[in-house]
Design an enzyme around this catalytic site. Structure first.
Site, short mmCIF file in Angstrom:
data_model
loop_
_atom_site.label_atom_id
_atom_site.label_comp_id
_atom_site.label_asym_id
_atom_site.label_seq_id
_atom_site.Cartn_x
_atom_site.Cartn_y
_atom_site.Cartn_z
N VAL A 27 0.84 -1.34 0.22
CA VAL A 27 -0.08 0.03 -0.08
C VAL A 27 0.90 1.11 -0.22
O VAL A 27 0.77 2.36 -0.88
CB VAL A 27 -0.86 0.06 1.27
CG1 VAL A 27 -1.85 1.49 1.34
CG2 VAL A 27 -1.97 -1.20 1.10
N LYS A 217 -13.49 -4.81 11.31
CA LYS A 217 -14.27 -3.63 10.32
C LYS A 217 -15.53 -3.78 10.86
O LYS A 217 -16.25 -2.49 10.82
CB LYS A 217 -14.26 -4.55 9.00
CG LYS A 217 -12.59 -4.45 8.34
CD LYS A 217 -12.63 -5.24 7.05
CE LYS A 217 -11.20 -5.32 6.67
NZ LYS A 217 -11.12 -6.13 5.57
N1 HSE Z 1 -7.07 -9.59 4.42
C1 HSE Z 1 -8.36 -8.87 4.24
C2 HSE Z 1 -9.14 -9.47 3.14
C3 HSE Z 1 -7.70 -7.48 3.45
O1 HSE Z 1 -9.09 -10.71 2.68
O2 HSE Z 1 -10.16 -8.84 2.78
C4 HSE Z 1 -7.31 -6.42 4.56
O3 HSE Z 1 -8.35 -5.96 5.42
#
Ligand code: HSE
Length: 445
Positions: A27, A217
């Protein structure tokens, strides 16, 4: 009321914004490249040039083509504290070290853009307080579903609405695995191996497959959607590692796809008292629901709001470029405020609703079990469900040799009653095995 009262004056139109980039992985490298290649466009959008004045890395002697050597440092803290740094972009990952750096930046009056979901989900309160005290911005669009602008949508676009529910596929790795199992009939182990081979799953896939990434999240989405602090520890979390090829095929036969959903829900009891719940678990989604058609490693977030109705946001939830897009959107927003003054809408947890225990949540269930095929078994099982106040919607039986496979779908039931049923089913002599209990969800569809 929140304490977002401190007014910040801007540096002035045309003044440069000094940026510290912490981390130069997939990133960070994309952020560096895109900001450099589109410098003129960024200067116009911001009102002054955005200049990366330092890049903090672990090994500053490693060759990084296109990055002037004098920008590299292995002393991230010193870089953050430099007088010529106005904005800190954190793309390191992990919790403790980035937390220290982000807090140091905010306390020193520098705005922060972070892509770090684990950090925000665990420590949003102290980060938001530090940002408020200093009158600076804390942006984290990239922390949830990368390129999908769901944080900005909740913070700004839907700020005038009342969110009822957010359900989303917010982890690409697990969606890839479940989709591969569904489309090829592969076992969980084979689909995971394929995801690892293609670079979707990390060498240690635990955070993804056990739902931890999605739970961070969910905490962030629930906090923003319900104006209530929800942390990682508040989120019930169950991953996909127990999902079998048989679960997938039973779901398909019944008209469902199995998805790992993050569900954030506003609950209302009989007296009208509100609370919120956030959870992550494998979920049977009806094929006609928009989330069921989200394939491969894509993410999608389905939002149900009082006035707006249902909205769905779909796109790339991971990867260097999509994540850099979200980070750079935040860089523009934070830099504009540095140049022109003012702050973005920040954290607002005024509603401060209680967090409901998962046991208090109502949902539907799909239970797959093996029972002895003899008279009276069905009535014993249905009596057990009735005792717990859980009504059966469908019961499907597949006959075997003295053993029958029984697939039960319930009407909406309380989670803690269902947990009681599963425990008691295990004690019935005629129930040989409870293969799976998977929750079933279709939002308001
Ligand atoms: N590892 C995460 C995914 C992406 O597979 O969506 C980063 O949050």
């Amino acid at each position: 009321m929140t304490s977002q009262t401190k007014i910040r004056t801007g540096k002035g139109e045309g003044e440069a914004v000094g940026i510290a980039l912490l981390g130069f992985g997939t990133v960070g490298a994309e952020v560096f490249r895109l900001l450099g290649e589109n410098a003129d466009a960024f200067a116009h959008r911001i009102g002054g040039p955005a200049e990366i004045r330092g890049v903090a890395v672990q090994n500053k002697n490693k060759l990084r083509p296109g990055v002037p050597k004098d920008l590299l440092t292995d002393d991230a803290k010193a870089l953050v504290m430099r007088d010529d740094i106005d904005l800190v972009v954190e793309v390191i990952g992990g919790i403790d070290f980035p937390r220290e750096l982000v807090l140091a930046a905010l306390n020193a009056g520098k705005s922060v853009v972070t892509a770090n979901k684990a950090l925000v989900a665990a420590h949003a309160d102290e980060l938001a307080e530090a940002a408020d005290n200093a009158g600076v911005d804390l942006y984290f669009e990239a922390a949830v579903a990368a390129a999908i602008p769901v944080v900005g949508m909740l913070r700004r676009s839907l700020a005038g609405d009342q969110i009822q529910r957010i359900s989303g596929i917010v982890n690409g790795t697990t969606n890839f695995i479940l989709d591969a199992m569904e489309s090829t009939g592969a076992s969980y182990a084979d689909a995971l191996a394929e995801a690892t081979r293609l670079g979707y799953a990390e060498a240690d896939p635990t955070a993804d497959v056990e739902g931890h990434d999605a739970a961070s999240k969910a905490a962030i989405l629930a906090s923003l959607g319900f104006h209530t602090r929800v942390t990682f520890d508040d989120v019930y979390c169950e991953g996909i590692s127990n999902i079998t090829a048989e679960d997938i095929s039973a779901a398909q036969q019944a008209g469902y796809s199995i998805k790992l959903l993050a569900i954030c829900e506003r609950l209302r009891d009989a007296e009208g008292n509100e609370s919120v719940n956030a959870r992550v678990h494998p979920t049977l989604v009806p094929k006609e629901h928009p989330l069921a058609s989200v394939s491969k490693s894509y993410n999608a977030i389905f939002v149900e709001a009082e006035a707006a109705g249902s909205l769905m946001f779909y796109g790339n939830g991971a990867g260097g470029n999509p994540t850099a897009s979200a980070v750079l959107g935040d860089v523009v927003g934070a830099s504009r405020n540095i140049v022109h003054g003012g702050r973005a809408p920040g954290e607002n947890t005024y509603a401060n609703l209680p967090i409901a225990d998962f046991g208090q949540v109502y949902t539907r269930y799909h239970i797959d079990m093996e029972v002895v095929d003899r008279t009276g078994v069905l009535s014993a099982i249905s009596a057990l469900f009735a005792k717990h106040n859980v009504s059966l919607r469908t019961v499907r039986q597949e006959d075997g040799d003295g053993i029958a496979r029984l697939i039960v779908v319930t009407h909406t039931a309380l989670e803690h009653e269902m947990q009681g049923i599963v425990e008691e089913l295990g004690q019935l002599d005629d129930v040989k095995a409870v293969h799976s209990v998977i929750r079933l969800d279709g939002g308001q569809l």
